[in-house]
Design a protein around this motif. Structure first.
Motif, PDB file in Angstrom:
ATOM      1  N   ALA A  85       5.862   7.899   1.785  1.00  0.00           N
ATOM      2  CA  ALA A  85       7.003   8.608   1.205  1.00  0.00           C
ATOM      3  C   ALA A  85       6.558  10.011   0.839  1.00  0.00           C
ATOM      4  CB  ALA A  85       7.529   7.876  -0.027  1.00  0.00           C
ATOM      5  N   GLY A  86       7.221  10.997   1.420  1.00  0.00           N
ATOM      6  CA  GLY A  86       6.880  12.387   1.165  1.00  0.00           C
ATOM      7  C   GLY A  86       7.786  12.995   0.120  1.00  0.00           C
ATOM      8  N   SER A  87       8.993  13.361   0.547  1.00  0.00           N
ATOM      9  CA  SER A  87       9.901  14.043  -0.374  1.00  0.00           C
ATOM     10  C   SER A  87      10.274  13.172  -1.571  1.00  0.00           C
ATOM     11  CB  SER A  87      11.160  14.510   0.372  1.00  0.00           C
ATOM     12  OG  SER A  87      11.662  13.494   1.204  1.00  0.00           O
ATOM     13  N   ALA A  88      10.358  11.838  -1.365  1.00  0.00           N
ATOM     14  CA  ALA A  88      10.751  10.959  -2.486  1.00  0.00           C
ATOM     15  C   ALA A  88       9.707  10.969  -3.598  1.00  0.00           C
ATOM     16  CB  ALA A  88      10.977   9.533  -1.988  1.00  0.00           C
ATOM     17  N   VAL A  89       8.430  11.148  -3.238  1.00  0.00           N
ATOM     18  CA  VAL A  89       7.379  11.172  -4.268  1.00  0.00           C
ATOM     19  C   VAL A  89       7.172  12.590  -4.794  1.00  0.00           C
ATOM     20  CG1 VAL A  89       4.881  10.886  -4.661  1.00  0.00           C
ATOM     21  CG2 VAL A  89       6.182   9.100  -3.467  1.00  0.00           C
ATOM     22  N   GLY A 109      11.629  14.947   4.849  1.00  0.00           N
ATOM     23  CA  GLY A 109      12.980  15.052   4.288  1.00  0.00           C
ATOM     24  C   GLY A 109      14.116  14.672   5.217  1.00  0.00           C
ATOM     25  N   GLN A 110      13.841  13.924   6.300  1.00  0.00           N
ATOM     26  CA  GLN A 110      14.916  13.518   7.204  1.00  0.00           C
ATOM     27  C   GLN A 110      15.519  12.174   6.767  1.00  0.00           C
ATOM     28  OE1 GLN A 110      14.111  14.398  11.578  1.00  0.00           O
ATOM     29  NE2 GLN A 110      12.004  14.131  10.848  1.00  0.00           N
ATOM     30  N   GLU A 145       3.153  -0.193   8.759  1.00  0.00           N
ATOM     31  CA  GLU A 145       3.514   1.007   8.002  1.00  0.00           C
ATOM     32  C   GLU A 145       4.862   1.532   8.482  1.00  0.00           C
ATOM     33  OE1 GLU A 145       1.091   4.724   8.731  1.00  0.00           O
ATOM     34  OE2 GLU A 145       0.834   4.669   6.563  1.00  0.00           O
ATOM     35  N   VAL A 146       5.656   2.006   7.557  1.00  0.00           N
ATOM     36  CA  VAL A 146       6.896   2.704   7.906  1.00  0.00           C
ATOM     37  C   VAL A 146       6.808   4.118   7.337  1.00  0.00           C
ATOM     38  CG1 VAL A 146       8.524   0.802   8.246  1.00  0.00           C
ATOM     39  CG2 VAL A 146       8.006   1.556   5.913  1.00  0.00           C
ATOM     40  N   ASP A 147       7.381   5.067   8.069  1.00  0.00           N
ATOM     41  CA  ASP A 147       7.219   6.483   7.729  1.00  0.00           C
ATOM     42  C   ASP A 147       8.479   7.236   8.115  1.00  0.00           C
ATOM     43  OD1 ASP A 147       6.339   9.079   7.305  1.00  0.00           O
ATOM     44  OD2 ASP A 147       4.894   9.068   8.961  1.00  0.00           O
ATOM     45  N   GLY A 148       9.100   7.866   7.095  1.00  0.00           N
ATOM     46  CA  GLY A 148      10.273   8.699   7.332  1.00  0.00           C
ATOM     47  C   GLY A 148      11.480   8.213   6.565  1.00  0.00           C
ATOM     48  N   GLY A 149      11.902   9.024   5.605  1.00  0.00           N
ATOM     49  CA  GLY A 149      13.122   8.712   4.860  1.00  0.00           C
ATOM     50  C   GLY A 149      12.998   7.585   3.857  1.00  0.00           C
ATOM     51  N   LEU A 150      11.754   7.199   3.538  1.00  0.00           N
ATOM     52  CA  LEU A 150      11.578   6.107   2.566  1.00  0.00           C
ATOM     53  C   LEU A 150      11.649   6.639   1.136  1.00  0.00           C
ATOM     54  CD1 LEU A 150      11.092   3.151   3.446  1.00  0.00           C
ATOM     55  CD2 LEU A 150      10.229   4.707   5.169  1.00  0.00           C
ATOM     56  N   GLY A 151      12.297   5.861   0.284  1.00  0.00           N
ATOM     57  CA  GLY A 151      12.418   6.199  -1.132  1.00  0.00           C
ATOM     58  C   GLY A 151      13.106   5.041  -1.819  1.00  0.00           C
ATOM     59  N   PRO A 152      13.407   5.183  -3.107  1.00  0.00           N
ATOM     60  CA  PRO A 152      14.037   4.083  -3.848  1.00  0.00           C
ATOM     61  C   PRO A 152      15.326   3.565  -3.200  1.00  0.00           C
ATOM     62  CG  PRO A 152      13.261   5.757  -5.359  1.00  0.00           C
ATOM     63  CD  PRO A 152      13.060   6.315  -3.977  1.00  0.00           C
ATOM     64  N   GLY A 153      16.058   4.416  -2.481  1.00  0.00           N
ATOM     65  CA  GLY A 153      17.313   3.991  -1.875  1.00  0.00           C
ATOM     66  C   GLY A 153      17.170   3.231  -0.560  1.00  0.00           C
ATOM     67  N   THR A 154      16.026   3.309   0.085  1.00  0.00           N
ATOM     68  CA  THR A 154      15.852   2.686   1.409  1.00  0.00           C
ATOM     69  C   THR A 154      14.738   1.641   1.432  1.00  0.00           C
ATOM     70  OG1 THR A 154      14.480   4.601   1.995  1.00  0.00           O
ATOM     71  CG2 THR A 154      16.755   4.621   2.765  1.00  0.00           C
ATOM     72  N   ILE A 155      13.955   1.576   0.363  1.00  0.00           N
ATOM     73  CA  ILE A 155      12.767   0.712   0.375  1.00  0.00           C
ATOM     74  C   ILE A 155      13.102  -0.767   0.545  1.00  0.00           C
ATOM     75  CG2 ILE A 155      12.614   0.621  -2.179  1.00  0.00           C
ATOM     76  CD1 ILE A 155       9.663   0.528   0.339  1.00  0.00           C
ATOM     77  N   ASP A 156      14.202  -1.218  -0.032  1.00  0.00           N
ATOM     78  CA  ASP A 156      14.496  -2.660   0.020  1.00  0.00           C
ATOM     79  C   ASP A 156      14.670  -3.144   1.458  1.00  0.00           C
ATOM     80  OD1 ASP A 156      14.218  -3.229  -2.670  1.00  0.00           O
ATOM     81  OD2 ASP A 156      16.290  -2.655  -3.124  1.00  0.00           O
ATOM     82  N   GLN A 157      15.388  -2.359   2.271  1.00  0.00           N
ATOM     83  CA  GLN A 157      15.579  -2.752   3.676  1.00  0.00           C
ATOM     84  C   GLN A 157      14.243  -2.838   4.397  1.00  0.00           C
ATOM     85  OE1 GLN A 157      18.456  -0.014   5.727  1.00  0.00           O
ATOM     86  NE2 GLN A 157      18.479   0.990   3.733  1.00  0.00           N
ATOM     87  N   ILE A 183       0.895  -1.160   0.000  1.00  0.00           N
ATOM     88  CA  ILE A 183       0.000   0.000   0.000  1.00  0.00           C
ATOM     89  C   ILE A 183       0.931   1.207   0.000  1.00  0.00           C
ATOM     90  CG2 ILE A 183      -1.651   1.328   1.370  1.00  0.00           C
ATOM     91  CD1 ILE A 183      -2.717  -1.393   2.462  1.00  0.00           C
ATOM     92  N   ILE A 184       0.865   2.005  -1.058  1.00  0.00           N
ATOM     93  CA  ILE A 184       1.761   3.161  -1.152  1.00  0.00           C
ATOM     94  C   ILE A 184       0.973   4.411  -0.761  1.00  0.00           C
ATOM     95  CG2 ILE A 184       3.377   4.437  -2.618  1.00  0.00           C
ATOM     96  CD1 ILE A 184       4.046   1.381  -2.167  1.00  0.00           C
ATOM     97  N   ALA A 185       1.509   5.121   0.236  1.00  0.00           N
ATOM     98  CA  ALA A 185       0.809   6.265   0.827  1.00  0.00           C
ATOM     99  C   ALA A 185       1.693   7.512   0.805  1.00  0.00           C
ATOM    100  CB  ALA A 185       0.395   5.923   2.264  1.00  0.00           C
ATOM    101  N   PRO A 186       1.675   8.265  -0.288  1.00  0.00           N
ATOM    102  CA  PRO A 186       2.478   9.492  -0.327  1.00  0.00           C
ATOM    103  C   PRO A 186       2.069  10.456   0.788  1.00  0.00           C
ATOM    104  CG  PRO A 186       1.784   8.891  -2.535  1.00  0.00           C
ATOM    105  CD  PRO A 186       1.015   8.009  -1.582  1.00  0.00           C
ATOM    106  N   SER A 187       3.063  11.038   1.436  1.00  0.00           N
ATOM    107  CA  SER A 187       2.793  12.010   2.493  1.00  0.00           C
ATOM    108  C   SER A 187       2.668  13.396   1.881  1.00  0.00           C
ATOM    109  CB  SER A 187       3.926  12.014   3.516  1.00  0.00           C
ATOM    110  OG  SER A 187       3.840  13.200   4.286  1.00  0.00           O
ATOM    111  N   ILE A 188       1.476  13.983   2.031  1.00  0.00           N
ATOM    112  CA  ILE A 188       1.224  15.275   1.399  1.00  0.00           C
ATOM    113  C   ILE A 188       1.928  16.428   2.116  1.00  0.00           C
ATOM    114  CG2 ILE A 188      -0.935  14.490   0.381  1.00  0.00           C
ATOM    115  CD1 ILE A 188      -2.421  16.053   2.561  1.00  0.00           C
ATOM    116  N   LEU A 189       2.657  16.096   3.183  1.00  0.00           N
ATOM    117  CA  LEU A 189       3.471  17.120   3.856  1.00  0.00           C
ATOM    118  C   LEU A 189       4.464  17.756   2.887  1.00  0.00           C
ATOM    119  CD1 LEU A 189       4.187  18.396   6.613  1.00  0.00           C
ATOM    120  CD2 LEU A 189       5.756  16.508   7.001  1.00  0.00           C
ATOM    121  N   SER A 190       4.907  16.991   1.904  1.00  0.00           N
ATOM    122  CA  SER A 190       5.879  17.517   0.940  1.00  0.00           C
ATOM    123  C   SER A 190       5.225  18.073  -0.315  1.00  0.00           C
ATOM    124  CB  SER A 190       6.879  16.419   0.547  1.00  0.00           C
ATOM    125  OG  SER A 190       7.664  16.068   1.659  1.00  0.00           O
ATOM    126  N   ALA A 191       3.887  18.103  -0.358  1.00  0.00           N
ATOM    127  CA  ALA A 191       3.193  18.680  -1.514  1.00  0.00           C
ATOM    128  C   ALA A 191       3.168  20.206  -1.401  1.00  0.00           C
ATOM    129  CB  ALA A 191       1.771  18.135  -1.578  1.00  0.00           C
TER     130      ALA A 191
END
Ligand code: DX5
Ligand code: ZN
Length: 246
Positions: free
Chosen positions: A223-227, A176-177, A200-212, A5-13
């Protein structure tokens, strides 16, 4: 694990274009919208309240089923989570995710008498959220042990069990942390015990951290800033989904 379930954080919108930003991100493949509510007490930042949620609801169709597309996943970084349940229900919230730390100790309350009166147990709060016909989530900050959750998750009364657990992978308050991999053992432990739980995980998620995060067993990805910072948000959303569902 359950499906991604992908939930973009609108904090970065762009807050001046919020309605458009919300409908766009759903059009780009997002499942849920992660709506960060901050009160300046529980976290050192302020975002917005229920009137804004009401307005963005009119840009995003209500989900046709529980957990469905368009779910408003409201992350309540507020000192008095019980106080705002009805207000957010009326604004169009579908999933009310409160912080464990706020439920047990309301920092807005001054005197000891008042404190014990206003103190809500997580289980009572979950029941209250369910009574308002919303899904209930419980979030823990990096400094909170995952062990506080076992008693709540093992509850035999379904009405008092959370529909989702949110493991914060940054200290809440800002987008963006840097991702804290130190929090992933909590996810591993939760997944081991609860194969079907939405984690759910929240904070610093993006293509570089998603695998872990995916390997640990998280399936609801904020994912806020990454999306919102991406040239091609649809591609980022697809990549996050692929990593979880692989
Ligand atoms: C942080 C918020 C997050 C934040 C994530 O307190 O709860 O939802 O928006 O932002 P990124 O994905 O940029 O770390
Ligand atoms: Zn959040």
């Amino acid at each position: 694990s359950p499906s991604a379930i992908i939930a973009p954080s609108i904090l970065s919108a762009d807050f001046a274009e919020l309605g458009r930003a919300c409908s766009d991100t759903i059009g780009q493949g997002a499942d849920w919208l992660h709506v960060d509510i901050m009160d300046g007490h529980f976290v050192p930042n302020i975002t917005f309240g229920a009137p804004v949620v009401t307005k963005i609801r009119s840009h995003v169709a209500k989900p046709t089923q529980k957990h469905g597309k368009g779910t408003f996943d409201c992350h309540m970084m507020i000192a008095e989570p019980k106080k705002w349940v009805k207000e957010f229900k009326n604004a169009g919230c579908d999933l009310y995710c409160f912080h464990y730390e706020a439920a047990i100790d309301s920092t807005a309350v001054e005197s000891p008498e008042e404190r014990s009166e206003k103190k809500t147990s997580p289980k009572e709060l979950i029941r209250y959220i369910h009574d308002q016909d919303m899904l209930a989530g419980i979030a823990i900050k990096p400094d909170t042990s995952v062990d506080v959750l076992w008693d709540i998750l093992e509850n035999t009364d379904e009405n008092e069990r959370p529909d989702m657990v949110l493991v914060m992978t940054v200290h809440p308050g800002f987008g963006g942390q840097k991702f804290m991999a130190s929090e992933l053992p909590k996810v591993t432990e939760l997944r081991k015990r609860y194969p079907n739980l939405n984690i759910e995980v929240d904070g610093g998620l993006g293509p570089g951290t998603i695998d872990q995060a995916a390997d640990a067993g998280a399936n609801v990805i904020v994912a806020g800033s990454a999306v919102f910072g991406a040239k091609d948000p649809a591609d980022v959303i697809a990549k996050l989904r692929e990593a979880v569902d692989k």
